[in-house]
Write a protein that holds these residues in place. Structure first.
Motif, PDB file in Angstrom:
ATOM      1  N   TRP A 182     -14.361  10.528   4.568  1.00 15.10           N
ATOM      2  CA  TRP A 182     -13.050  10.486   3.926  1.00 15.10           C
ATOM      3  C   TRP A 182     -12.108  11.529   4.529  1.00 15.10           C
ATOM      4  CZ3 TRP A 182     -10.896   7.176   0.413  1.00 15.10           C
ATOM      5  CH2 TRP A 182     -11.759   6.210  -0.134  1.00 15.10           C
ATOM      6  N   ASP A 227       0.064   5.489   0.700  1.00  9.42           N
ATOM      7  CA  ASP A 227      -0.970   6.430   1.148  1.00  9.42           C
ATOM      8  C   ASP A 227      -0.358   7.813   1.352  1.00  9.42           C
ATOM      9  OD1 ASP A 227      -2.991   7.866   2.309  1.00  9.42           O
ATOM     10  OD2 ASP A 227      -3.516   6.349   3.794  1.00  9.42           O
ATOM     11  N   ALA A 274       0.825  -1.205   0.000  1.00  6.05           N
ATOM     12  CA  ALA A 274       0.000   0.000   0.000  1.00  6.05           C
ATOM     13  C   ALA A 274       0.862   1.258   0.000  1.00  6.05           C
ATOM     14  CB  ALA A 274      -0.920   0.005   1.210  1.00  6.05           C
ATOM     15  N   ASN A 324      -9.747   9.143   6.658  1.00  8.78           N
ATOM     16  CA  ASN A 324      -8.625   8.913   5.745  1.00  8.78           C
ATOM     17  C   ASN A 324      -7.771  10.155   5.509  1.00  8.78           C
ATOM     18  OD1 ASN A 324      -9.293   6.163   5.313  1.00  8.78           O
ATOM     19  ND2 ASN A 324     -10.899   6.795   3.893  1.00  8.78           N
ATOM     20  N   GLU A 332       6.467   8.444   3.972  1.00  6.70           N
ATOM     21  CA  GLU A 332       5.811   7.468   3.096  1.00  6.70           C
ATOM     22  C   GLU A 332       6.806   6.889   2.089  1.00  6.70           C
ATOM     23  OE1 GLU A 332       2.534   5.098   2.245  1.00  6.70           O
ATOM     24  OE2 GLU A 332       2.928   6.477   3.903  1.00  6.70           O
ATOM     25  N   VAL A 338      -8.221  12.809   3.856  1.00  7.91           N
ATOM     26  CA  VAL A 338      -8.194  13.270   2.469  1.00  7.91           C
ATOM     27  C   VAL A 338      -8.434  14.777   2.404  1.00  7.91           C
ATOM     28  CG1 VAL A 338      -9.521  13.214   0.309  1.00  7.91           C
ATOM     29  CG2 VAL A 338      -8.840  11.078   1.430  1.00  7.91           C
ATOM     30  N   THR A 384      -2.413   2.433  -4.404  1.00  9.23           N
ATOM     31  CA  THR A 384      -2.472   3.670  -3.642  1.00  9.23           C
ATOM     32  C   THR A 384      -3.829   3.841  -2.967  1.00  9.23           C
ATOM     33  OG1 THR A 384      -3.428   5.190  -5.301  1.00  9.23           O
ATOM     34  CG2 THR A 384      -1.061   4.702  -5.476  1.00  9.23           C
ATOM     35  N   GLN A 385      -3.817   4.645  -1.908  1.00  6.53           N
ATOM     36  CA  GLN A 385      -5.077   5.157  -1.380  1.00  6.53           C
ATOM     37  C   GLN A 385      -5.749   5.947  -2.505  1.00  6.53           C
ATOM     38  OE1 GLN A 385      -7.021   4.800   1.054  1.00  6.53           O
ATOM     39  NE2 GLN A 385      -7.161   6.517   2.460  1.00  6.53           N
ATOM     40  N   TYR A 413      -1.782  10.511   2.123  1.00  2.00           N
ATOM     41  CA  TYR A 413      -2.477  11.302   3.142  1.00  2.00           C
ATOM     42  C   TYR A 413      -2.089  10.891   4.558  1.00  2.00           C
ATOM     43  CZ  TYR A 413      -5.568  12.200  -0.861  1.00  2.00           C
ATOM     44  OH  TYR A 413      -6.073  12.530  -2.097  1.00  2.00           O
ATOM     45  N   ARG A 414      -1.535   9.708   4.735  1.00  2.00           N
ATOM     46  CA  ARG A 414      -1.331   9.121   6.058  1.00  2.00           C
ATOM     47  C   ARG A 414      -0.264   9.854   6.862  1.00  2.00           C
ATOM     48  NH1 ARG A 414      -0.327   2.953   5.662  1.00  2.00           N
ATOM     49  NH2 ARG A 414       1.053   3.739   4.021  1.00  2.00           N
TER      50      ARG A 414
END
Length: 247
Positions: free
Chosen positions: A191, A128, A126, A195, A137, A197, A154-155, A130-131
């Motif tokens: 979201w 991401d 994975a 998440n 990342e 976003v 990807t997210q 946004y994480r």
């Protein structure tokens, strides 16, 4: 460009019906990817064994924290027996039912174990944006590559500018770029809160905006030489997918 569609394995009958809808509504799709959701009894690899006869490829998600210690993966035999050749390894969220046993595995731990035991199996990890920060990342990407990851899912992204930035970060990698329709303000809030976003200023939580964005994103991904997966959760599959791409 390979296109996969993510389906929720609510039941065998519902899953097969959804897979048939994807095949008919979006003939350009050549794969399905299926998450392992603990609230449903059908495990992702069992679901993919069912859909493997409907689409050319089915990719189960494997939750790293569900894997007990040992050399092999408990579901490896079932995955190989079904003729599946690709999996996506994610860390996994802790279960709501705290009586369900989990283990402190990272996704890298399980990727490494899988590639050691089954080197012919293609394993995705994975990504991401946004994480956490980009640097963190990218460090995670390097660790997953070192563990043996063959590519990344990807997210879902909602901004073409961010997609192009991430494409620079993942240059040279095999990537399935995520696209997900978000309909209604309640879904948007989920979201943003869960998440993390950030939606673009022109975003509208309507079917029309999301279909138009999907078309533009797929064109960009094709130009970048990447792959895509669509995640049509809580939306009518036929309404979202039919006619999304010409031909």
């Amino acid at each position: 460009m390979r296109i996969s569609v993510e389906l929720v394995p609510r039941s065998e009958a519902a899953l097969l019906a959804d897979a048939a809808t994807v095949r008919d509504a979006l003939p350009q799709a050549s794969a399905l990817n299926i998450p392992d959701l603990l609230r449903f009894p059908l495990r992702s690899w069992e679901a993919c064994a069912l859909t493997h006869g409907v689409m050319p490829a089915s990719i189960p998600h494997i939750r790293a924290i569900d894997i007990p210690p040992g050399e092999d993966l408990p579901m490896a035999e079932a995955i190989l027996a079904a003729g599946l050749t690709e999996i996506l390894v994610i860390k996994g969220d802790p279960p709501h039912d705290m009586s369900r046993r989990t283990w402190p595995n990272s996704s890298e731990d399980i990727i490494r174990r899988c590639k050691r035991r089954h080197p012919g199996l293609r394993v995705y990890a994975a990504f991401d944006p946004y994480r956490q920060g980009f640097r963190d990342e990218l460090d995670a990407v390097a660790r997953k590559r070192d563990a043996g990851a063959d590519g990344f899912f990807t997210q879902p992204l909602f901004d073409l500018r961010l997609l192009e930035i991430c494409a620079e970060m993942l240059r040279g990698q095999c990537v399935f770029w995520g696209i997900a329709p978000v309909l209604g303000e309640r879904s948007r809030a989920y979201w943003e809160t869960t998440n993390r976003v950030i939606f673009p200023a022109d975003f509208a939580a309507t079917l029309e905006w999301n279909r138009d964005f999907a078309r533009r994103a797929l064109a960009t991904i094709d130009e970048l030489g990447g792959n895509a997966y669509l995640m049509p959760v809580r939306v009518n599959l036929d309404a979202y997918l039919r006619g999304l791409l010409p031909g």
